[in-house]
Write a protein that holds these residues in place. Structure first.
Motif, PDB file in Angstrom:
ATOM      1  N   ALA A  86     -19.273 -32.662  34.910  1.00 15.33           N
ATOM      2  CA  ALA A  86     -18.128 -32.670  35.824  1.00 15.33           C
ATOM      3  C   ALA A  86     -17.088 -33.713  35.428  1.00 15.33           C
ATOM      4  O   ALA A  86     -16.637 -34.506  36.242  1.00 15.33           O
ATOM      5  CB  ALA A  86     -18.606 -32.898  37.262  1.00 15.33           C
ATOM      6  N   LEU A  87     -16.717 -33.716  34.141  1.00 11.68           N
ATOM      7  CA  LEU A  87     -15.666 -34.616  33.681  1.00 11.68           C
ATOM      8  C   LEU A  87     -14.370 -33.829  33.487  1.00 11.68           C
ATOM      9  O   LEU A  87     -14.406 -32.642  33.211  1.00 11.68           O
ATOM     10  CB  LEU A  87     -16.051 -35.255  32.344  1.00 11.68           C
ATOM     11  CG  LEU A  87     -17.304 -36.121  32.330  1.00 11.68           C
ATOM     12  CD1 LEU A  87     -17.598 -36.583  30.913  1.00 11.68           C
ATOM     13  CD2 LEU A  87     -17.153 -37.304  33.262  1.00 11.68           C
ATOM     14  N   CYS A  88     -13.253 -34.508  33.642  1.00 14.50           N
ATOM     15  CA  CYS A  88     -11.964 -33.899  33.321  1.00 14.50           C
ATOM     16  C   CYS A  88     -11.594 -34.330  31.907  1.00 14.50           C
ATOM     17  O   CYS A  88     -11.270 -35.497  31.676  1.00 14.50           O
ATOM     18  CB  CYS A  88     -10.895 -34.344  34.311  1.00 14.50           C
ATOM     19  SG  CYS A  88     -11.123 -33.616  35.929  1.00 14.50           S
ATOM     20  N   ASN A 133      -9.086 -33.902  30.099  1.00  7.95           N
ATOM     21  CA  ASN A 133      -7.712 -34.326  29.814  1.00  7.95           C
ATOM     22  C   ASN A 133      -7.441 -35.742  30.307  1.00  7.95           C
ATOM     23  O   ASN A 133      -6.423 -36.320  29.982  1.00  7.95           O
ATOM     24  CB  ASN A 133      -6.719 -33.356  30.451  1.00  7.95           C
ATOM     25  CG  ASN A 133      -6.947 -33.217  31.955  1.00  7.95           C
ATOM     26  OD1 ASN A 133      -8.064 -33.324  32.445  1.00  7.95           O
ATOM     27  ND2 ASN A 133      -5.880 -32.993  32.685  1.00  7.95           N
ATOM     28  N   LEU A 134      -8.360 -36.294  31.112  1.00  4.32           N
ATOM     29  CA  LEU A 134      -8.150 -37.647  31.637  1.00  4.32           C
ATOM     30  C   LEU A 134      -8.943 -38.659  30.816  1.00  4.32           C
ATOM     31  O   LEU A 134      -9.908 -38.310  30.144  1.00  4.32           O
ATOM     32  CB  LEU A 134      -8.588 -37.713  33.100  1.00  4.32           C
ATOM     33  CG  LEU A 134      -7.816 -36.816  34.062  1.00  4.32           C
ATOM     34  CD1 LEU A 134      -8.348 -36.972  35.477  1.00  4.32           C
ATOM     35  CD2 LEU A 134      -6.333 -37.132  34.026  1.00  4.32           C
ATOM     36  N   LEU A 161     -12.531 -40.766  39.509  1.00  2.00           N
ATOM     37  CA  LEU A 161     -12.053 -39.449  39.951  1.00  2.00           C
ATOM     38  C   LEU A 161     -12.291 -39.254  41.448  1.00  2.00           C
ATOM     39  O   LEU A 161     -13.422 -39.348  41.923  1.00  2.00           O
ATOM     40  CB  LEU A 161     -12.792 -38.368  39.160  1.00  2.00           C
ATOM     41  CG  LEU A 161     -12.125 -36.997  39.105  1.00  2.00           C
ATOM     42  CD1 LEU A 161     -10.761 -37.086  38.462  1.00  2.00           C
ATOM     43  CD2 LEU A 161     -13.004 -36.032  38.330  1.00  2.00           C
ATOM     44  N   GLY A 162     -11.223 -38.991  42.177  1.00  2.00           N
ATOM     45  CA  GLY A 162     -11.345 -38.751  43.614  1.00  2.00           C
ATOM     46  C   GLY A 162     -11.510 -40.025  44.432  1.00  2.00           C
ATOM     47  O   GLY A 162     -11.543 -39.973  45.654  1.00  2.00           O
ATOM     48  N   HIS A 220      -4.650 -36.493  40.877  1.00  2.00           N
ATOM     49  CA  HIS A 220      -5.460 -35.340  41.269  1.00  2.00           C
ATOM     50  C   HIS A 220      -4.921 -34.047  40.670  1.00  2.00           C
ATOM     51  O   HIS A 220      -5.699 -33.152  40.327  1.00  2.00           O
ATOM     52  CB  HIS A 220      -5.522 -35.244  42.799  1.00  2.00           C
ATOM     53  CG  HIS A 220      -6.271 -36.385  43.421  1.00  2.00           C
ATOM     54  ND1 HIS A 220      -6.371 -36.577  44.773  1.00  2.00           N
ATOM     55  CD2 HIS A 220      -6.963 -37.403  42.845  1.00  2.00           C
ATOM     56  CE1 HIS A 220      -7.094 -37.663  45.009  1.00  2.00           C
ATOM     57  NE2 HIS A 220      -7.451 -38.181  43.854  1.00  2.00           N
ATOM     58  N   TYR A 280      -3.493 -33.715  37.729  1.00  2.00           N
ATOM     59  CA  TYR A 280      -3.994 -33.669  36.350  1.00  2.00           C
ATOM     60  C   TYR A 280      -5.479 -33.306  36.346  1.00  2.00           C
ATOM     61  O   TYR A 280      -5.936 -32.531  35.516  1.00  2.00           O
ATOM     62  CB  TYR A 280      -3.794 -35.024  35.651  1.00  2.00           C
ATOM     63  CG  TYR A 280      -2.380 -35.240  35.159  1.00  2.00           C
ATOM     64  CD1 TYR A 280      -1.941 -34.630  33.982  1.00  2.00           C
ATOM     65  CD2 TYR A 280      -1.489 -36.024  35.859  1.00  2.00           C
ATOM     66  CE1 TYR A 280      -0.649 -34.819  33.524  1.00  2.00           C
ATOM     67  CE2 TYR A 280      -0.184 -36.223  35.413  1.00  2.00           C
ATOM     68  CZ  TYR A 280       0.223 -35.614  34.240  1.00  2.00           C
ATOM     69  OH  TYR A 280       1.503 -35.793  33.789  1.00  2.00           O
ATOM     70  N   ALA A 281      -6.237 -33.881  37.296  1.00  2.00           N
ATOM     71  CA  ALA A 281      -7.680 -33.610  37.346  1.00  2.00           C
ATOM     72  C   ALA A 281      -7.942 -32.130  37.620  1.00  2.00           C
ATOM     73  O   ALA A 281      -8.774 -31.497  36.969  1.00  2.00           O
ATOM     74  CB  ALA A 281      -8.335 -34.480  38.418  1.00  2.00           C
ATOM     75  N   GLY A 339      -5.915 -29.613  37.082  1.00  2.00           N
ATOM     76  CA  GLY A 339      -5.495 -28.837  35.924  1.00  2.00           C
ATOM     77  C   GLY A 339      -6.490 -28.948  34.777  1.00  2.00           C
ATOM     78  O   GLY A 339      -6.660 -28.025  33.989  1.00  2.00           O
ATOM     79  N   GLY A 340      -7.170 -30.084  34.681  1.00  2.00           N
ATOM     80  CA  GLY A 340      -8.123 -30.283  33.593  1.00  2.00           C
ATOM     81  C   GLY A 340      -9.464 -29.624  33.873  1.00  2.00           C
ATOM     82  O   GLY A 340     -10.036 -28.964  33.014  1.00  2.00           O
ATOM     83  N   ASN A 341      -9.986 -29.784  35.086  1.00  2.00           N
ATOM     84  CA  ASN A 341     -11.292 -29.219  35.430  1.00  2.00           C
ATOM     85  C   ASN A 341     -11.360 -29.123  36.951  1.00  2.00           C
ATOM     86  O   ASN A 341     -11.759 -30.069  37.630  1.00  2.00           O
ATOM     87  CB  ASN A 341     -12.418 -30.112  34.875  1.00  2.00           C
ATOM     88  CG  ASN A 341     -13.796 -29.501  35.092  1.00  2.00           C
ATOM     89  OD1 ASN A 341     -13.961 -28.580  35.889  1.00  2.00           O
ATOM     90  ND2 ASN A 341     -14.774 -30.022  34.380  1.00  2.00           N
ATOM     91  N   ALA A 360     -14.775 -29.863  38.617  1.00  2.00           N
ATOM     92  CA  ALA A 360     -15.116 -31.285  38.645  1.00  2.00           C
ATOM     93  C   ALA A 360     -14.284 -31.996  39.707  1.00  2.00           C
ATOM     94  O   ALA A 360     -14.793 -32.863  40.427  1.00  2.00           O
ATOM     95  CB  ALA A 360     -14.876 -31.908  37.277  1.00  2.00           C
ATOM     96  N   ALA A 361     -13.018 -31.629  39.812  1.00  2.00           N
ATOM     97  CA  ALA A 361     -12.149 -32.256  40.801  1.00  2.00           C
ATOM     98  C   ALA A 361     -12.675 -31.976  42.208  1.00  2.00           C
ATOM     99  O   ALA A 361     -12.767 -32.880  43.044  1.00  2.00           O
ATOM    100  CB  ALA A 361     -10.724 -31.730  40.655  1.00  2.00           C
ATOM    101  N   ARG A 370     -15.741 -31.203  43.128  1.00  2.00           N
ATOM    102  CA  ARG A 370     -17.007 -31.886  43.378  1.00  2.00           C
ATOM    103  C   ARG A 370     -16.813 -33.375  43.611  1.00  2.00           C
ATOM    104  O   ARG A 370     -17.615 -34.008  44.273  1.00  2.00           O
ATOM    105  CB  ARG A 370     -17.956 -31.690  42.191  1.00  2.00           C
ATOM    106  CG  ARG A 370     -18.689 -30.375  42.261  1.00  2.00           C
ATOM    107  CD  ARG A 370     -19.840 -30.434  41.279  1.00  2.00           C
ATOM    108  NE  ARG A 370     -19.811 -29.293  40.403  1.00  2.00           N
ATOM    109  CZ  ARG A 370     -20.291 -29.303  39.165  1.00  2.00           C
ATOM    110  NH1 ARG A 370     -20.802 -30.409  38.658  1.00  2.00           N
ATOM    111  NH2 ARG A 370     -20.252 -28.221  38.425  1.00  2.00           N
ATOM    112  N   SER A 371     -15.737 -33.953  43.051  1.00  2.00           N
ATOM    113  CA  SER A 371     -15.543 -35.387  43.269  1.00  2.00           C
ATOM    114  C   SER A 371     -14.734 -35.644  44.531  1.00  2.00           C
ATOM    115  O   SER A 371     -14.260 -36.747  44.734  1.00  2.00           O
ATOM    116  CB  SER A 371     -14.883 -36.016  42.047  1.00  2.00           C
ATOM    117  OG  SER A 371     -13.640 -35.425  41.831  1.00  2.00           O
ATOM    118  N   ILE A 403     -11.873 -34.229  45.624  1.00  2.00           N
ATOM    119  CA  ILE A 403     -10.429 -34.015  45.642  1.00  2.00           C
ATOM    120  C   ILE A 403     -10.133 -32.734  46.418  1.00  2.00           C
ATOM    121  O   ILE A 403     -10.801 -31.717  46.239  1.00  2.00           O
ATOM    122  CB  ILE A 403      -9.895 -33.921  44.202  1.00  2.00           C
ATOM    123  CG1 ILE A 403     -10.011 -35.280  43.525  1.00  2.00           C
ATOM    124  CG2 ILE A 403      -8.458 -33.415  44.183  1.00  2.00           C
ATOM    125  CD1 ILE A 403      -9.714 -35.261  42.039  1.00  2.00           C
TER     126      ILE A 403
END
Lengths: 268, 398
Positions: free
Chosen positions: A105-107, A109-110, A118-119, B264, B266-267, B269-271, B274-275, B277-278, B280
């Protein structure tokens, strides 16, 4: 082997303290399928418990119940001895429970720092602006503590290797988890050197006083890092083992449900 | 681990060893822009004249504004096909309020922005409530709002605007002295922010770039900005729309880089998984983005109405919508989500605007301009796709 409850395990096993997380009589059904039936589970601070079992044994369901992605139908979850209800991932986070998912669960692009926060990004005082510097400082500190060896923290995660990505996910759990860290198949996609690094990270989490639960298929993993092995089979407790005194074949036998001797013959 | 990485690089196929910049965008685009300018200047000596450059700024104001909104939507991993139509409807609403109902300019502009934001709210609500792709929702929006625009404008084909303030938005210039004050204040503010960040990082024991490289960056910035202002001053001065465009870009950059919402986006758009679940709030962020992009589209509509002195039924139509997407992508924003900077919008708008302006100077027809823009767009997308393949390959070899 439902008689072997967590309380018993605490007396027998290499458990160092009282359980941080304790689950009693957990049941979960998906429609007509019983995923978990009367399962007991406990993990103490500074302890690594391996949760093993065949596909469909209920490992993932149990972990999802702890992580807050699935609600249990019956049973009790205790944190530090007090009953709690975990209805969502944010409930779990609030209780100090962090999960390292198999897909991490990593992004991509970040950068590393952004992924660790994250979050949960820090803000500068009362403003709405991000506090990049404090986040980077604390990220660097937690990564150094775990000796996770990551290159520049401000490079995007996509540029990093599989082992380094795993290290980021574990560091994130270490940064936010104050009680329990769950790792779902942490070495599934890794090579030998990177697997060794993950073992080191898991021990690092334990040495920070966290209760660590590792789900794994891999007996080498389990015997390398676990202080105690809990076996699930067909949604029920199927035995607990001390890796220092038991043989992998015994664990495999408990997983498959055959007798230890027979399993030893078949799988040796 | 370092040895593994090294072997992976040695074994890399030819296309991965091409000297493309890591950040798919900026440097290639700037080189491309310089190339475009050199070619057109060679073909027509008036291209880099102060007068033409000033015109170029006015010509790209609307495109650049729309492209800024488009970058934000693309970063989220979505798209908005209706920004042109929203610009048209908002301009028509403003023109009706000001010309037919006697509203003052400020109220008319505010109404247009509110209408734009409300349309975005509707789009975002439909996209998130029903899980329909933004492509479809905004395609429907394009049809709906173009229809509404036609109905509002009526049979006359345009609603003339007589209000001097609105007419002046796109045709007045900052007085030279005021312009220099604004520019110097902005440069000093930038320098102070850089210094504050540097001091803070040093205090927390974080790596800082060498002072020399910071000074070089600052010097280049000052020379560029002063050069642009000097050129514009040798014609009529800095157009007010340029001040607006740069302000909008700065505000949007702040939101995207310095706030949780931006992080958020960017997050997501990236995944997106994952966003989610964290913790967001993906739906909330999506709605916010469509409100923002639509309000920005309304602002573009106001500027275009000011340029035309009217709100016509063709405002925001034609190739404008597609050029806005093209500008964002040409500037270096990825169509795949999660990658893009607000300034990409301006870079891309400059490229598209320069090519169209240059071909105009050479007396080329619209046909050639469209073909040229299309060819540049496809080159930009290929660069984006190659960058994506390189990133994926790098991830999988490790």
């Amino acid at each position: 082997m439902p008689a072997l409850t967590s309380d018993l395990a605490l007396q027998d096993g290499p458990v160092t303290g009282r359980p941080v997380l304790e689950m009693r009589g957990i049941a979960k059904r998906y429609g007509r399928v019983a995923a978990l039936t009367d399962v007991d589970f406990a993990v103490a601070a500074g302890e690594v418990v391996a949760l093993v079992g065949d596909n469909g044994a209920g490992k993932s369901t149990l972990v999802k119940a702890i992580a807050g992605t699935h609600r249990i139908d019956a049973g009790q979850i205790l944190i530090d001895g007090a009953p709690v209800s975990i209805g969502s991932p944010s409930d779990a986070s609030a209780l100090g429970i962090e999960t390292v998912y198999q897909d991490l669960a990593l992004c991509d692009n970040l950068d590393v720092v952004a992924n660790l926060y994250l979050g949960r990004e820090l803000r500068r005082g009362a403003t709405t602006l991000l506090d990049h510097e404090t986040m980077e400082r604390r990220a660097a500190d937690v990564i150094a503590e775990l000796s996770a060896h990551l290159p520049v923290l401000t490079s995007p995660v996509s540029a990093l290797s599989g082992g380094q990505r795993q290290a980021i996910a574990v560091s994130r759990a270490a940064l936010w988890g104050s009680r329990v860290v769950l790792l779902d198949e942490p070495t599934a996609a890794l090579g030998v050197a990177q697997t060794a690094m993950v073992y080191r990270l898991v021990r690092g989490l334990r040495d920070r006083g966290l209760a660590v639960v590792v789900i794994s298929h891999n007996m080498a993993d389990v015997f390398e890092v676990a202080d105690r092995i809990v076996v699930l089979r067909l949604g029920r407790n199927a035995g607990e083992f001390d890796p220092r005194t038991s043989h992998p074949n015994d664990v495999v036998a408990a997983i498959t449900g055959s007798t230890a001797a027979a399993a030893g013959e078949d799988l040796a | 681990m370092s040895t593994q990485t090294a072997t992976a690089q040695v074994a890399a196929p030819v296309w991965r060893r091409l000297p493309l910049p890591r950040d798919t965008g900026s440097l290639t685009v700037v080189v491309g822009l310089v190339l475009v300018w050199v070619v057109f200047q060679t073909l027509n000596a008036n291209f880099l004249s102060a007068r033409n450059l000033s015109n170029l700024v006015l010509q790209i104001a609307v495109l650049g504004t729309l492209a800024i909104g488009m970058v934000i939507v693309l970063v989220l991993g979505e798209i908005d096909l209706s920004v042109g139509a929203i610009a048209g409807v908002s301009a028509a609403v403003m023109a009706l309020a000001v010309s037919d109902h006697g509203w003052n300019a400020a109220a008319g502009i505010a109404l247009a922005l509110v209408v734009g934001a409300a349309i975005g709210l509707a789009h975002g609500a439909i996209i998130t409530a029903f899980g329909i792709p933004s492509f479809i929702v905004t395609l429907a929006g394009l049809l709906v709002w173009q229809g509404v625009q036609l109905a509002l404008v009526g049979d006359g084909g345009e609603i003339p605007i007589r209000d001097p303030f609105i007419r002046g938005i796109a045709s007045t210039y900052v007085p030279v002295a005021t312009g220099w004050v604004i520019v110097c204040a902005a440069l000093v503010a930038m320098a102070l922010v850089r210094l504050a960040v540097r001091r803070r990082r040093t205090r927390l024991g974080l790596a800082v770039p060498p002072l020399a490289s910071e000074l070089v960056t600052a010097l280049v910035t000052v020379v560029l900005v002063v050069g642009v202002v000097a050129v514009l001053d040798s014609y009529f001065g800095i157009p007010w729309v340029l001040v607006f465009l740069v302000t909008l870009m700065t505000v949007c950059t702040l939101v995207m880089r310095e706030t949780r919402l931006g992080r958020h986006l960017y997050a997501i758009g990236g995944n997106a998984e994952a966003a989610r679940r964290s913790g967001i709030r993906v739906r909330g962020a999506t709605v916010a983005v469509f409100v923002i992009v639509s309000a920005i589209a309304a602002a573009a509509g106001i500027i275009e109405a000011s340029r035309q002195f009217s709100a016509s039924n063709a405002l925001g139509g034609g190739t404008l919508q597609l050029n806005a997407i093209a500008a964002a992508v040409i500037g270096g924003t990825s169509l795949f989500g999660g990658r893009g900077r607000v300034y990409h919008a301006l870079l891309g708008a400059l490229v598209v605007g320069s090519v169209q302006n240059g071909l105009d100077l050479l007396g080329q027809p619209a046909a050639i301009k469209n073909v040229a823009t299309g060819v540049i767009l496809i080159i930009a997308v290929i660069v984006d796709a190659l960058g994506r393949r390189r990133r994926l390959a790098r991830g999988s070899t490790d």
